[in-house]
Write an enzyme that holds these catalytic residues in place. Sequence first.
Site, PDB file in Angstrom:
ATOM      1  N   GLY A  98       0.805  -1.212   0.000  1.00  0.00           N
ATOM      2  CA  GLY A  98       0.000   0.000   0.000  1.00  0.00           C
ATOM      3  C   GLY A  98       0.833   1.255   0.000  1.00  0.00           C
ATOM      4  O   GLY A  98       0.496   2.246   0.661  1.00  0.00           O
ATOM      5  N   ALA A  99       1.912   1.251  -0.803  1.00  0.00           N
ATOM      6  CA  ALA A  99       2.899   2.332  -0.719  1.00  0.00           C
ATOM      7  C   ALA A  99       2.724   3.417  -1.768  1.00  0.00           C
ATOM      8  O   ALA A  99       3.596   4.272  -1.911  1.00  0.00           O
ATOM      9  CB  ALA A  99       4.310   1.744  -0.830  1.00  0.00           C
ATOM     10  N   GLY A 144      -0.398   7.980   1.055  1.00  0.00           N
ATOM     11  CA  GLY A 144      -0.543   8.050   2.497  1.00  0.00           C
ATOM     12  C   GLY A 144       0.653   7.569   3.289  1.00  0.00           C
ATOM     13  O   GLY A 144       1.813   7.870   2.983  1.00  0.00           O
ATOM     14  N   TYR A 203     -13.784  -3.726  11.319  1.00  0.00           N
ATOM     15  CA  TYR A 203     -12.479  -3.067  11.298  1.00  0.00           C
ATOM     16  C   TYR A 203     -11.718  -3.375  12.579  1.00  0.00           C
ATOM     17  O   TYR A 203     -10.523  -3.713  12.552  1.00  0.00           O
ATOM     18  CB  TYR A 203     -12.642  -1.557  11.134  1.00  0.00           C
ATOM     19  CG  TYR A 203     -11.330  -0.811  11.096  1.00  0.00           C
ATOM     20  CD1 TYR A 203     -10.462  -0.950  10.018  1.00  0.00           C
ATOM     21  CD2 TYR A 203     -10.953   0.039  12.137  1.00  0.00           C
ATOM     22  CE1 TYR A 203      -9.255  -0.265   9.972  1.00  0.00           C
ATOM     23  CE2 TYR A 203      -9.761   0.726  12.105  1.00  0.00           C
ATOM     24  CZ  TYR A 203      -8.912   0.572  11.018  1.00  0.00           C
ATOM     25  OH  TYR A 203      -7.711   1.243  10.979  1.00  0.00           O
TER      26      TYR A 203
END
Length: 301
Positions: A23-24, A27, A173
């Site tokens: 997820g780079a 953010g 979550y």
Amino acid sequence: MSSDNWTEQDVPDQRGRVAIVTGANTGLGFETARTLAARGAKVVLAVRDAGKGKQAAARIAGDVTVQTLDLTSLDSVRSAAAELREAHPRIDLLINNAGVMYTPKRTTADGFELQFGTNHLGHFALTGLLLDRLLPVPGSRVVTVSSTGHRIRAAIHFDDLQWERAYSRTGAYGQSKLANLMFTYALQRRLARHSTTVATAAHPGVSNTELIRNTPAPLRLPVTWLAPLLTQKPEMGALPTLRAATDPAANGGDYYGPGGMGELRGTPKRVASSPASHDEAVQERLWTVSEELTGVTFPVE
């Protein structure tokens, strides 16, 4: 190096090290990758959208490559792991950063509830498939990003892991982020018997990233109004992850978060996770279920 005011400047030299960050492309993951590359690491941006990954890589100075990885598909996780193994005989850092938060009820390609499947099971499988590339490497680490959400309506619902009976986006979550911590602690127990590789965890506090886009409607407006007061920029939110990944004083099982009031913001320090996260019986049951659901076993059993 100040333990009370740890900043990006305290990240040690990373030359010669290989870091994979999920997820780079945006953010927290982007800031983590940017800093590691700036310190000399060879960084792999493991992202779902290769085009966005390439755009992100172009904004980072250093040795940066892109690997397609869709954590919502075990087929994609296996393919990505095979390509990463071929490209990198040794891996120093695996940073399980990618995640989704408060999503509407959806399932992954394999039928898992989206938040549990992405945040926990996808990273569980990826770690297991890559771990033998870390085990021989001195100073190697697996860092998994959790959240203060692991305390909110959080439990491992073994009777309905996929929330098929009644869905709560907050509860789902919380379950996924609690699972992240339980995975870290269970993995560290196994690593301690076999290797110098360690498992650590981190949480970013409340950071102003794209994750908040799925905040439930009743909270969205207050969150937007309060964001300037409660949140911090992604480069600050990434510091706990960077410290968990690079601080020479970090130990296996350490958990880092912001040091300010309520762990919402501030420079990173060691923090405590919930009592529930330390329940070893639940950790081991979750580990067994995760192996069954993913079909992945670890080379440290």
